[in-house]
Design a protein around this motif. Sequence first.
Motif, PDB file in Angstrom:
ATOM      1  N   SER A 190      53.919  36.149  -0.957  1.00 24.46           N
ATOM      2  CA  SER A 190      52.794  35.340  -1.443  1.00 24.46           C
ATOM      3  C   SER A 190      52.725  34.004  -0.704  1.00 24.46           C
ATOM      4  O   SER A 190      51.635  33.526  -0.373  1.00 24.46           O
ATOM      5  CB  SER A 190      52.874  35.126  -2.956  1.00 24.46           C
ATOM      6  OG  SER A 190      53.937  34.264  -3.294  1.00 24.46           O
ATOM      7  N   LYS A 191      53.875  33.413  -0.400  1.00 25.88           N
ATOM      8  CA  LYS A 191      53.884  32.160   0.360  1.00 25.88           C
ATOM      9  C   LYS A 191      53.413  32.398   1.803  1.00 25.88           C
ATOM     10  O   LYS A 191      52.675  31.579   2.352  1.00 25.88           O
ATOM     11  CB  LYS A 191      55.282  31.523   0.363  1.00 25.88           C
ATOM     12  CG  LYS A 191      55.735  30.993  -0.982  1.00 25.88           C
ATOM     13  CD  LYS A 191      54.787  29.964  -1.561  1.00 25.88           C
ATOM     14  CE  LYS A 191      54.940  28.608  -0.935  1.00 25.88           C
ATOM     15  NZ  LYS A 191      54.069  27.576  -1.547  1.00 25.88           N
ATOM     16  N   GLU A 235      49.707  32.724   1.557  1.00 23.77           N
ATOM     17  CA  GLU A 235      49.130  31.408   1.265  1.00 23.77           C
ATOM     18  C   GLU A 235      49.033  30.560   2.533  1.00 23.77           C
ATOM     19  O   GLU A 235      48.081  29.807   2.715  1.00 23.77           O
ATOM     20  CB  GLU A 235      50.001  30.707   0.221  1.00 23.77           C
ATOM     21  CG  GLU A 235      49.596  29.304  -0.124  1.00 23.77           C
ATOM     22  CD  GLU A 235      50.611  28.636  -1.050  1.00 23.77           C
ATOM     23  OE1 GLU A 235      50.922  27.456  -0.829  1.00 23.77           O
ATOM     24  OE2 GLU A 235      51.096  29.307  -1.995  1.00 23.77           O
ATOM     25  N   HIS A 236      50.003  30.710   3.414  1.00 18.18           N
ATOM     26  CA  HIS A 236      50.027  29.936   4.663  1.00 18.18           C
ATOM     27  C   HIS A 236      49.346  30.676   5.806  1.00 18.18           C
ATOM     28  O   HIS A 236      49.496  30.300   6.967  1.00 18.18           O
ATOM     29  CB  HIS A 236      51.469  29.561   5.022  1.00 18.18           C
ATOM     30  CG  HIS A 236      51.982  28.434   4.185  1.00 18.18           C
ATOM     31  ND1 HIS A 236      51.897  27.120   4.589  1.00 18.18           N
ATOM     32  CD2 HIS A 236      52.538  28.422   2.946  1.00 18.18           C
ATOM     33  CE1 HIS A 236      52.406  26.350   3.641  1.00 18.18           C
ATOM     34  NE2 HIS A 236      52.795  27.115   2.637  1.00 18.18           N
TER      35      HIS A 236
END
Length: 183
Positions: free
Chosen positions: A126-127, A130-131
């Motif tokens: 998810s990170k 997100e990035h």
Amino acid sequence: MIKVDLRNSIIEALPELELIQNDEYKEAVIDIWEETYKKSEWARLEDVPKNNKVRAYSNVQHTRSVTLQAIACAEIVENIHNIKVDKDVLITSSLLHDISKVFEYDNNGNKTNYGKMMQHGVYSVSKAAEHRLPLEIQHCIVTHTELSKVMPQTIEALILHYVDYLDSDLLSHVLHLPLALKR
């Protein structure tokens, strides 16, 4: 470590960051580590264990070892088999594959509610999303664990999956713990 010095501590703790050629990937890795640790209860990067059974080795040590083994494997595959490996995808994925461990374990080495309720790797993916890291990196991260229902579909994902288990089993072996290896 005071969390104000976190960014510099991350850069010092992970010298393999310098091997990433793509500056956007490199910055994303540093940002993700920084954001994740700021939200955690851990005071120092080095305090997070590899897992609740392998507490003698830190998650940073494991991450660095996996990254270096992945690079070595990629170089061998390229040199011997002439198979192209995207090293930026591989190194970025390797450095992010276990970032979720800061939420999966508490300071006493017990699984947290997050660690009990979420599949390992979900937070890391998810990170990465997100990035805006590419799908190939997200895929490597999600498939590094046998808990994933998705099998590795790229050379980079296969390398990360196997070197992660190699490093994990090596540490378990030295500590006389059961191996993940199955026949």
